[in-house]
Enzyme design. Structure first.
Site, PDB file in Angstrom:
ATOM      1  N   SER A   1     -12.410  -3.553  -0.879  1.00  0.00           N
ATOM      2  CA  SER A   1     -12.668  -3.049   0.471  1.00  0.00           C
ATOM      3  C   SER A   1     -14.162  -2.772   0.632  1.00  0.00           C
ATOM      4  CB  SER A   1     -11.895  -1.749   0.715  1.00  0.00           C
ATOM      5  OG  SER A   1     -10.515  -1.987   0.809  1.00  0.00           O
TER       6      SER A   1
ATOM      7  N   ARG B   1       0.853  -1.191   0.000  1.00  0.00           N
ATOM      8  CA  ARG B   1       0.000   0.000   0.000  1.00  0.00           C
ATOM      9  C   ARG B   1       0.887   1.238   0.000  1.00  0.00           C
ATOM     10  NH1 ARG B   1      -4.028   0.897   4.939  1.00  0.00           N
ATOM     11  NH2 ARG B   1      -2.277   2.020   5.871  1.00  0.00           N
TER      12      ARG B   1
ATOM     13  N   LYS C   1      -4.695   4.555   8.592  1.00  0.00           N
ATOM     14  CA  LYS C   1      -5.415   5.007   7.406  1.00  0.00           C
ATOM     15  C   LYS C   1      -6.725   5.652   7.825  1.00  0.00           C
ATOM     16  CE  LYS C   1      -7.465   3.226   3.107  1.00  0.00           C
ATOM     17  NZ  LYS C   1      -7.734   2.011   2.317  1.00  0.00           N
TER      18      LYS C   1
END
Length: 213
Positions: free
Chosen positions: A109, A41, A138
């Site tokens: 997600s 990521r 996040k």
């Protein structure tokens, strides 16, 4: 769509969380500990640097027999030869990603029951669901979903499911017992003084969880 047999630990590596430690050294430690799937990521690097890191990670993960999933970027995933891509609700739509990715893995997600069902209908290989306990790595824009909602999602969809958000060595067993096929861990792994041993301890907990379920 690819049949995905999910490992209980879904490792996410974000270089912004690595401090002054070299990214590839951390990846090496994750692999030595036993990680068999790592998602890369990257939010803050130019595409060229993102790709360079992804290519090096592909080399390391291939040698270790570990799956490499790239977050958000279908182009980077294809360019580095990753095993798949993981997409958020605001990223490239699943149908478009499938046309580009072919049979490679696509994870989605999700944060609600309807999003989870939509991902299943659309042909995702697996879903991420969360944030379960909130997230310190996040900003998701969603409040913590909690274990009861995780159980609700588990009963509603058949896809492999990765729980994410605030999961640590201290609470990961609860996540597996609530029905998650895998638990995504980021900060608790990367911040460990001994990453190799940390990964091994978490994987050992899978045996405890299986025995008590």
């Amino acid at each position: 769509m690819t049949t995905y047999t999910m490992n209980p630990l879904y490792t996410i590596f974000d270089p912004s969380q690595s401090g002054d430690r070299p990214s590839l050294a951390i990846i090496n430690d994750l692999l030595k500990g036993g990680s068999s799937v790592i998602q890369l990521r990257v939010k803050e690097k130019p595409a060229k640097e993102f790709l360079q890191l992804a290519v090096e990670m592909r080399r390391q993960t291939s040698q270790a027999g570990c799956l490499l999933i790239v977050n958000d970027r279908v182009d980077i995933a294809l360019a580095c030869g990753a095993d798949g891509v993981h997409l958020g609700q605001e990223d490239l739509p699943l149908s478009a990603a499938r046309r580009i990715m072919g049979t490679k893995l696509i994870g989605i997600s999700t944060h609600t029951l309807e999003q989870a069902k939509e991902a299943e209908r659309g042909g995702a290989d697996y879903i991420g669901f969360g944030p379960i306990f909130g997230s310190v790595t996040k900003e998701t824009g969603y409040s913590p979903r909690g274990l009861p909602m995780l159980q609700e999602i588990r009963s509603a969809v058949r896809l492999p499911m990765v729980a994410i958000g605030g999961i640590t060595e201290a609470n990961v067993t609860k996540v597996w017992q609530a029905g998650a096929d895998a638990a995504a861990m980021i900060g608790d792994l990367i911040a460990a003084k001994d990453i190799v041993e940390k990964v091994r301890r978490v994987l050992a907990l899978t045996q405890t969880s299986s025995a008590s379920s």
